[in-house]
Design an enzyme around this catalytic site. Sequence first.
Site, PDB file in Angstrom:
ATOM      1  CG  HIS A 168      -2.039  -1.015   1.074  1.00 30.02           C
ATOM      2  ND1 HIS A 168      -3.299  -0.691   0.632  1.00 30.02           N
ATOM      3  CD2 HIS A 168      -2.043  -2.354   1.268  1.00 30.02           C
ATOM      4  CE1 HIS A 168      -4.044  -1.784   0.586  1.00 30.02           C
ATOM      5  NE2 HIS A 168      -3.301  -2.812   0.971  1.00 30.02           N
ATOM      6  CG  ASP A 375       0.261   9.276   0.395  1.00 27.68           C
ATOM      7  OD1 ASP A 375       0.275   8.107   0.814  1.00 27.68           O
ATOM      8  OD2 ASP A 375      -0.532  10.147   0.790  1.00 27.68           O
TER       9      ASP A 375
HETATM   10  P1  ADQ Z   1      -2.794   6.275   4.543  1.00 27.45           P
HETATM   11  O1  ADQ Z   1      -1.385   6.715   4.748  1.00 27.45           O
HETATM   12  O2  ADQ Z   1      -3.598   6.163   5.748  1.00 27.45           O
HETATM   13  O3  ADQ Z   1      -2.875   4.897   3.748  1.00 27.45           O
HETATM   14  P2  ADQ Z   1      -4.592   7.890   2.665  1.00 27.45           P
HETATM   15  O4  ADQ Z   1      -4.754   7.073   1.460  1.00 27.45           O
HETATM   16  O5  ADQ Z   1      -4.351   9.295   2.348  1.00 27.45           O
HETATM   17  O6  ADQ Z   1      -3.354   7.416   3.528  1.00 27.45           O
HETATM   18  O7  ADQ Z   1      -5.853   7.884   3.642  1.00 27.45           O
HETATM   19  C1  ADQ Z   1      -6.560   6.793   3.965  1.00 27.45           C
HETATM   20  C2  ADQ Z   1      -7.958   7.189   4.528  1.00 27.45           C
HETATM   21  O8  ADQ Z   1      -7.856   7.919   5.763  1.00 27.45           O
HETATM   22  C3  ADQ Z   1      -8.789   8.050   3.589  1.00 27.45           C
HETATM   23  O9  ADQ Z   1     -10.024   7.423   3.444  1.00 27.45           O
HETATM   24  C4  ADQ Z   1      -8.960   9.391   4.322  1.00 27.45           C
HETATM   25  O10 ADQ Z   1     -10.219   9.967   4.141  1.00 27.45           O
HETATM   26  C5  ADQ Z   1      -8.791   9.021   5.767  1.00 27.45           C
HETATM   27  N1  ADQ Z   1      -8.241  10.166   6.494  1.00 27.45           N
HETATM   28  C6  ADQ Z   1      -7.117  10.798   6.229  1.00 27.45           C
HETATM   29  N2  ADQ Z   1      -6.960  11.830   7.071  1.00 27.45           N
HETATM   30  C7  ADQ Z   1      -8.032  11.833   7.869  1.00 27.45           C
HETATM   31  C8  ADQ Z   1      -8.485  12.678   8.935  1.00 27.45           C
HETATM   32  N3  ADQ Z   1      -7.770  13.713   9.306  1.00 27.45           N
HETATM   33  N4  ADQ Z   1      -9.645  12.372   9.536  1.00 27.45           N
HETATM   34  C9  ADQ Z   1     -10.354  11.338   9.132  1.00 27.45           C
HETATM   35  N5  ADQ Z   1     -10.009  10.538   8.150  1.00 27.45           N
HETATM   36  C10 ADQ Z   1      -8.860  10.771   7.513  1.00 27.45           C
HETATM   37  C11 ADQ Z   1      -1.980   3.985   3.079  1.00 27.45           C
HETATM   38  C12 ADQ Z   1      -0.988   4.630   2.123  1.00 27.45           C
HETATM   39  C13 ADQ Z   1      -1.716   5.417   1.082  1.00 27.45           C
HETATM   40  C14 ADQ Z   1      -2.737   4.548   0.360  1.00 27.45           C
HETATM   41  C15 ADQ Z   1      -3.622   3.800   1.348  1.00 27.45           C
HETATM   42  C16 ADQ Z   1      -4.505   2.778   0.674  1.00 27.45           C
HETATM   43  O11 ADQ Z   1      -0.063   5.435   2.830  1.00 27.45           O
HETATM   44  O12 ADQ Z   1      -0.815   5.967   0.159  1.00 27.45           O
HETATM   45  O13 ADQ Z   1      -3.563   5.369  -0.439  1.00 27.45           O
HETATM   46  O14 ADQ Z   1      -2.833   3.122   2.303  1.00 27.45           O
HETATM   47  O15 ADQ Z   1      -3.757   1.869  -0.053  1.00 27.45           O
END
Ligand code: ADQ
Length: 787
Positions: A168, A375
């Site tokens: 991921h 990311d």
């Molecule tokens: P994450 O690093 O967690 O995931 P991201 O894909 O940006 O990154 O976010 C995942 C979820 O968290 C999204 O649904 C978002 O809405 C939610 N989220 C983010 N900030 C939030 C906040 N402040 N409050 C509430 N909800 C929040 C990892 C990888 C990513 C990849 C995902 C999925 O780092 O690059 O996209 O896995 O594979």
Amino acid sequence: MERMAKNRLIVASVRLPVTMTRGEQGWQVAHSTGGLVTALSSVLERQKFTWLGWPGAYVDEADRRTVTRELAKHGTSPVFIEQEHMDPFYQGFSNEVLWPLFHNLMERARFDRNNWRSYRTVNQMYADAIAKIARPGDVIWIHDYQLCLVPQLLRAKGLGCPIGFFLHIPFPSAETYRTLPVAEDLLRGLLGADLLGFHAYEYVSNLRMAALRVLGIESEPAALRLQSREVQLEVMPIGIDPGEIAEMLRTAEARKELTELERNYAGKRIIVGVDRLDYTKGIPQKLEAYEEFLHNHPEWRESTVLIQVAAPSRTGVEEYQNLKRSVDELVGRINGQYSTPNHTPVVYINQSVSRDKLAVLYRAADVALVTPIRDGMNLVGLEYVAARGQRGGTLILSEFTGAAHCMPGARLVNPFNTSQVATVLGDALENEGPNFETFAHMSRFVNENTSLFWAKRFLTRLEHLSGDPHHEAKLLRINEEPVLGLVKNARSPLVFLDYDGTLRSYVINPKEAVPDARILNVLQRLAEYATVYVVSGRDRRTLEDWLGGLPIGLVCEHGLSIKPPGGEWQDRTNVSGSALARFVRPLLEDFSRRTPGSAIEMKQAAIAWHYRGADPEYGSFQAKELLTRLEDLLKRRPYRVLRGNRVIEVRHEHVTKGSAVGHLLDRHPDADFLFCAGDDRTDEEMMNAIPKAWRPRAVTCWVGSRNVTADYWRESDASLLGELEAMIRIWRRGSAQPPAAGKGGRKKATASGPARAKKRTSTTQATASGRAPRSAPGPQRRAKKTP
Ligand code: ADQ
């Protein structure tokens, strides 16, 4: 989807989609949300599955049965991890080494060998837990960087289920990856998978380069070629569930919140930022760019607002506390400088916000500002596009996200280039409304590439691997029928074994692949009961040096010469290498000069160009060119070009392991059982040469993976040796039984084990044809056990 439903899916991720907590009423289950849960939930509704992971709590021995039972009701199965391992595994290695390093931030990685040990231990626990429940026909899907070793650990168990792994986060550049002290182990762990999925081709390409530089493994854009199998590489960016967002926005509550929000910011432009408070997300860079934008555009100071949601993350870690402090300071600085009694330019929400409230926020925002410095994918941009729907909007997106590769309508920026981000933000706000045409491109991607589509695509691909003809072979277990019966009843068995990759795993320097004590012991003891040949591409001298002291037969240079057990070397053909030396050698010499570190090896009837010592990338490049040149040079000549493990070999077309096998079978007309094992293309020739009439009495085994040529397979040289040891045990037991008294006694004793080898070895030597005369059975003729 029909196909998918046939197989049970085993998912493994570090955390389960449910969390166990111990309350007054005992253990309680709470459902968690998150990208992966959302992505898989729709798939799981249609398929039998078990999801393995840590249940979010440390559970005492006494409670484990209760917790396991409770979790089973939700299709989940726990991996119980003690705290002493969890901290070093999760925080110590996964988050403090792999997370920064995989995001190309190697200076933040802090390697500690004890943490690595725990990482290995926990990965082993996952592999054990999966193996415990996996059955033939299941498909296994492992998630993310915390479980990189699980694919190989599972493969070593020989389950025979296809193994998929999805990363991921990004895979870093090979230069960064190589700084990891355990780069080789981790990569080998991943390569245990049949299918590796990534968000972007950039990561596939980084992995390919790392495999080349760290392990010397060459690849194609869609597959890594291991000696005996391939690891499929797929670009599959994850999606979201746009339907869920649309539904959230339809509720009366959401509509009310949206109206309020729009009323509060009437006449102003809203910029939204939603991130976990993590150093990869580029929040300070975003704030600095916004500050510069406000500085450059006094006219916008009171009519734009940046609503930044930053969910607390890893709050116990000092680095994250420092990040929080610097974000707090930046927000304070901007607001201190540009706030008025009626307006605050940054609204900073340092809390996790529920998904439906986020949807409302996205819907209200004219611009989404997504600026991670690195990311894997980033789902925020996709969620923004889904929530805006018909309204359109502007997505300013860091070029260092996986999403940047699939959102053609986004305004891509370099978050380190503060002025650029500020300018792009200014441009976006200057425009009266969003560009609907570019927005439509993004909408299409978001609506088509949904999380369900993503999961289905991965699983269909994985299932396809299990339906592949290469997967028809069964796992070799000597002690199970029908192999057991064949082995037990063999009276005059023949055993043909390839050497490199079959009896001995590959090493970087082929000269170092000397047989160890276990290999020598197995061959020595096998030869007591069977006529054994090692059939190799190696030259005569090496085989003689390494195996010449054993009572076995040797076949060198893919069948050029044969030495029967206890006999002398005999050339099978009069093919010589002189023609090759004349017209191929000059070309190879030219390549050798132009490719530092490469070398030529002249064999008796073959010539080889080794480039293992060359720069891996340059060596592969030169090898491709050499292959093209050889193709031209050898047109209409009786030579074949073989591509091996960082070696290109040219030899006469009549010299093949296949023709050697035909020859050996003729030499041993009394043989009644054949065991043949190998692991590469030349061994396919050996197996294909076994005549049809022999097939019912032959066991062919591929080492490394399944292969269509062999009826059986084993995952490694070590496990093949284990099976050969089992075969010896059966024959030894058989030979230890006294002849049964009375009727059929003599026959029975014969059938219980093969005819004695040592004796036959010497008779083989004595007969001109090399044929082994059938000896009468009886314990007195059995060879003595070798100490
Ligand atoms: P994450 O690093 O967690 O995931 P991201 O894909 O940006 O990154 O976010 C995942 C979820 O968290 C999204 O649904 C978002 O809405 C939610 N989220 C983010 N900030 C939030 C906040 N402040 N409050 C509430 N909800 C929040 C990892 C990888 C990513 C990849 C995902 C999925 O780092 O690059 O996209 O896995 O594979």
